[in-house]
Design an enzyme around this catalytic site. Structure first.
Site, mmCIF file in Angstrom:
data_model
loop_
_atom_site.group_PDB
_atom_site.id
_atom_site.type_symbol
_atom_site.label_atom_id
_atom_site.label_comp_id
_atom_site.label_asym_id
_atom_site.label_seq_id
_atom_site.Cartn_x
_atom_site.Cartn_y
_atom_site.Cartn_z
ATOM 1 N N LYS A 16 -16.586 -0.349 -8.761
ATOM 2 C CA LYS A 16 -15.630 -1.026 -9.647
ATOM 3 C C LYS A 16 -16.239 -2.359 -10.077
ATOM 4 O O LYS A 16 -16.758 -3.101 -9.250
ATOM 5 C CB LYS A 16 -14.303 -1.229 -8.892
ATOM 6 N N GLU A 41 5.784 5.641 -5.377
ATOM 7 C CA GLU A 41 7.075 4.975 -5.504
ATOM 8 C C GLU A 41 8.193 5.771 -4.853
ATOM 9 O O GLU A 41 9.100 5.197 -4.234
ATOM 10 C CB GLU A 41 7.391 4.731 -6.978
ATOM 11 N N ARG A 47 10.281 6.273 -11.419
ATOM 12 C CA ARG A 47 9.815 7.428 -10.668
ATOM 13 C C ARG A 47 10.743 7.812 -9.522
ATOM 14 O O ARG A 47 10.773 8.958 -9.102
ATOM 15 C CB ARG A 47 8.464 7.073 -10.006
#
Ligand SMILES: Cc1ncc(C[n+]2csc(CCOP(=O)(O)OP(=O)(O)O)c2C)c(N)n1
Length: 635
Positions: free
Chosen positions: A282, A361, A389
Site C-alpha cells: 500500500k 457492520e 447495512r
C-alpha cells in the site's frame, strides 16, 4: 523524455508498450496520482499499490467487453486514468467532477457502481451467471482487498461462487491493510502467505508445476502435495481450493510479468472460478505513503480548514474515553474505522474494551447486542452510510429485544466529496421507524458529550447522529450531565414562525432567524435534539402561540423528522397550520463540498431564511430569486 501517459488514452494503447515502457508508465502514473490527490484529496495509498495490477488487467483483458469490478472502487483511479478519463482527472471528487469510486454513468469501463465494501464478488458472480445464461463468453474479474474480503457479503459470495462453479476470476489485492491493519483470522492466514519464507519455496514449486501443467491439473497436484505432507504450510492456499476455486498465488503485485502470466492463466481456465492471490504494498513508490499507509489511505483536499476546532469524531472519542474510564461495562465497537471515528485513542488505553471487527457492520451490531444481553453497555461507532447495512440487526437483534446498545453515528447528513454512496442522508428515516430506539442529534460538539453520557446511562437503545467535520468551536463542559430524553431546547423566542431544527442545522437556523428579523419576522428557533421521541408538549405549546411552523433537517424529506412532526400535528388535530419541511428531496446527493451542497439544498442560513420567507407571501424579501443556492459544476 516523452511522457508515455500522454499517449495512453485507452486500454488498447497499453498493449503496444514494451516491458521497459510499462515501467516508465507505472512511475508516471504514480507521479500523476501524487500530484493530483494531494490537491483534490482522495485514496492515495490504495491507488499507488495497484498501478501494476491495473495495467496488467487492462493488458490481459478487453474492457469494457470483459468486466473488471473494483471492490469499494476507491482504488480505481489508475483504472480511470487508463480508460479515457485522464483529462478530467483533476476534477476528482468535486461537484460535477469524476467520482472517487466507480460509476457506470461515468464510463462503460465501470460495469458496476461501488463505494461500500465487499460487493464485488456478488456483482461479478451475477454478471458471470448472466453471461452464461445469455450464451456469451466475456470474462468477469472482481478485484477485492484483504480488508473488503472480510465483509460478510464477500464471504457469502465466495461460498455461492464455489457452489455454482461458474467461470469467474477473483483477485485478492492483499496489502495487509484495511484502512488500519486488517483484523481477523483471515488476515492471519494472509499474513502467513505474505511473511512465511517457506511460501517462496512453495511458490517456486507451484511455478514449476504451473509451467508443466494446465491450471486444473496444477491445482490438483499442489493439493495432492499439500495433503501429502505440507498441510500446515499450504493450508491458506488449500482453503480456496476447498471452497471450489482454482488457486493461483501468491503473486508479486508489482511484477508486471508475473501478474500478466497469472491473469492469462485465469483467463484461459474455464472449468471453475479462479482465485488469484496478489501481494501488493500500500502506498508503493511514494515513501511517505509507504511509511504511513493509514494516513495516506484517504488524504484530505487542500482546502482551508478549521485546524484548531476539534471534530465531532474527536469529541465523541474523548467522551467515550472518559466514560470507559468511569464505567467498566462500557465497550466500544468499530467496523474497520478506528481512525475515522477516532477510537484509536480509546483503544490505546483500553485495548481489551475496543473492538475493531473488520468491515462487518452487521456483525458489529449483533456482536454489540450479545454484549448488551450480558450486561455490557456497547457503543457502536459507525458511519451513517455504512449502518444502512445493519438495518435488520438493529431491528431484530437490538430493538426487538430492547437491548441498551448505543449507536454513535458519525458522518450523518451531507458528507461532501465522497458523494452519493457515502452521504448520511437516510438515517433519521430508517431509524425513526424502529420501536424501542431513541434518536438524538446534538446542536454542537458540547451537546454531543452530554448526549453520549445520557445514552450510556439511559438503559435503552439510543442513536446519536452527528455530522462530518469540525464542531462549532464551543467550549466543552468538564462535567457531563443527562439530558431528559425527548426534551427539546428553545434557543430563541419568536412569535411569527417556529423553526424546529435538528443537529447541524440549528446553527444556520439561528443565523436565518437573525436575517429574518431584518425583514420584520420574529422567528423562534428550537433545538429539536431528539428526533424520537418528539417533544409533544413543546410542539403543542408552540403551535398554540405561533402561527407557522418550519422543520429543518439534513436528511431526506421522506420519513424523517419533518414527516414525524407533520404526522404528530395531524394526530393532534393541528394539521392546518401553515408549515414547511426543509430537508433533502427524494434524490441521491452529489459529491461536492459540504458548504456548497448545503447551499444547494437550502440548508445553510440563507437557504433556510429564503424558505421560511415563502410562508410570508406578502413580505418583500420573499420575492428574491429562489435560485440563490445554485452551484457550478467543476467541469
Ligand atoms: C461497508 C463499508 N464499510 C466501510 C467502508 C470504509 N472503507 C473504505 S476503504 C476501506 C478499507 C478497504 O481495505 P482493503 O479492501 O484492504 O483495500 P485497500 O485500501 O487496502 O486497498 C474501508 C474500511 C466502506 N467503504 N464500506
Amino acid at each position: 523524455m516523452t511522457r508515455l501517459l500522454d499517449q495512453v488514452d485507452h486500454p488498447a494503447d497499453l498493449k503496444k508498450l514494451s516491458k521497459r515502457e510499462l515501467k516508465q508508465l507505472a512511475s508516471e502514473l504514480r507521479q500523476k496520482l501524487v500530484d493530483t490527490i494531494t490537491v483534490t484529496g482522495g485514496h492515495l495509498a490504495s491507488n499507488l499499490g495497484v498501478v501494476e495490477l491495473t495495467i496488467a488487467l487492462h493488458r490481459v483483458f478487453d474492457s469494457p467487453r470483459d468486466k473488471i469490478i473494483w471492490d469499494v472502487g476507491h482504488q480505481s483511479y489508475v483504472h480511470k486514468l487508463l480508460t479515457g478519463r485522464k483529462k478530467d482527472f483533476a476534477s476528482l471528487r468535486q461537484y460535477g467532477g469524476l467520482s472517487g469510486f466507480t460509476n457506470p454513468e461515468e464510463s462503460p469501463h465501470d460495469p458496476f457502481g461501488t463505494g461500500h465494501a465487499s460487493t464485488s464478488i456478488s456483482a461479478a458472480l451475477g454478471m458471470a451467471i448472466a453471461r452464461d445464461l445469455q450464451g456469451d463468453d466475456y470474462n468477469v474479474a472482481a478485484v477485492i482487498g484483504d480488508g473488503a474480503i472480510t465483509g460478510g457479503m464477500a464471504l457469502e459470495a465466495l461460498n455461492h461462487a464455489g457452489h455454482l462453479g461458474s467461470r469467474l476470476i477473483v483477485i485478492l489485492n492483499d496489502n495487509g491493510m484495511s484502512i488500519s491493519p486488517t483484523v481477523g483470522s483471515l488476515a492471519k492466514i494472509f499474513n502467513k502467505v505474505r511473511f512465511d519464507p517457506r511460501y517462496r519455496w512453495a511458490k517456486e514449486e507451484s511455478r514449476k508445476i504451473l509451467q508443466a501443467l494446465p491450471l486444473g491439473d496444477m491445482v490438483w497436484e499442489v493439493g495432492r502435495r499439500a495433503r501429502g505432507g505440507f498441510k500446515g504450510l499450504l493450508l491458506p492456499t488449500m482453503m480456496w481450493e476447498e471452497l471450489g476455486f482454482a488457486y493461483i498465488g501468491p503473486i508479486d503485485g508489482h511484477d508486471a510479468t508475473e501478474l500478466e502470466n497469472a491473469l492469462r492463466q485465469a483467463r484461459e481456465y474455464h472449468q471453475k472460478p479462479t482465485f488469484i492471490h496478489v501481494l501488493t504494498t500500500k502506498g508503493k513508490g511514494y515513501r511517505p505513503a509507504e511509511n504511513n499507509a493509514v494516513y495516506f489511505h484517504g488524504v484530505p483536499a487542500r482546502r482551508v480548514s478549521n485546524q484548531n476546532i476539534p471534530t465531532y469524531s474527536e469529541v465523541f472519542a474523548q467522551t467515550a474515553l472518559r466514560l470507559t474510564r468511569d464505567d467498566p461495562r462500557i465497550v466500544t465497537i468499530t467496523p474497520a474505522m478506528p481512525e475515522g471515528n477516532c477510537l484509536s485513542i480509546v483503544a490505546a488505553e483500553f485495548p481489551q474494551r475496543v473492538f475493531d471487527v473488520g468491515i462487518c457492520e452487521q456483525h458489529a451490531v449483533t456482536f454489540a447486542a450479545g454484549l448488551a444481553a450480558q450486561g455490557f453497555i456497547p457503543i457502536v461507532a459507525i458511519y451513517s452510510t455504512f449502518l444502512q447495512r445493519a438495518f435488520d440487526q438493529i431491528v431484530h437483534d437490538v430493538c426487538l429485544q430492547n437491548l441498551p446498545v448505543v449507536f454513535a453515528i458519525d458522518r450523518g447528513g451531507i458528507v461532501g466529496d465522497d458523494g452519493k454512496t457515502h452521504q448520511g442522508t437516510f438515517d433519521l428515516s430508517y431509524l425513526t421507524l424502529i420501536p424501542n430506539l431513541s434518536i438524538a442529534a446534538p446542536r454542537d460538539e458540547n451537546e454531543l458529550q452530554h448526549l453520549l453520557y445520557t445514552a450510556v446511562n439511559s438503559g435503552q437503545a439510543m442513536a446519536i447522529r452527528y455530522p462530518r467535520g469540525p464542531g462549532l468551536g464551543v467550549p466543552l463542559d468538564t462535567i457531563l450531565h443527562k439530558i431528559p430524553v425527548g426534551k427539546w431546547e428553545v434557543m430563541r423566542e419568536g412569535r411569527d414562525v417556529a423553526i424546529l431544527a435538528v443537529g447541524v442545522t440549528v446553527a444556520p437556523a439561528l443565523e436565518a432567524a437573525h436575517e429574518l428579523a431584518a425583514s420584520g419576522i420574529k422567528a423562534a428557533v428550537i433545538n429539536a435534539r431528539f428526533v424520537k421521541p418528539l417533544d409533544v408538549e413543546l410542539i403543542t405549546s408552540l403551535v398554540h402561540r405561533i402561527p407557522r411552523l418550519v422543520t429543518v433537517e439534513e436528511n431526506t424529506l421522506s420519513g424523517g423528522f419533518g414527516s414525524s412532526v407533520a404526522r404528530l400535528l395531524q394526530d393532534l388535530g393541528l394539521g392546518k397550520i401553515p408549515a414547511k419541511i426543509i430537508g433533502i428531496p427524494d434524490e441521491f446527493v452529489e459529491q461536492g463540498s459540504q458548504a456548497a451542497l448545503r447551499a444547494k439544498y437550502g440548508l445553510d442560513a440563507k437557504g433556510i431564511a429564503r424558505q421560511v420567507l415563502s410562508l410570508f407571501p406578502g413580505n418583500k424579501a420573499s420575492e428574491r430569486s429562489a435560485r440563490e443556492g445554485e452551484i457550478k459544476p467543476v467541469r
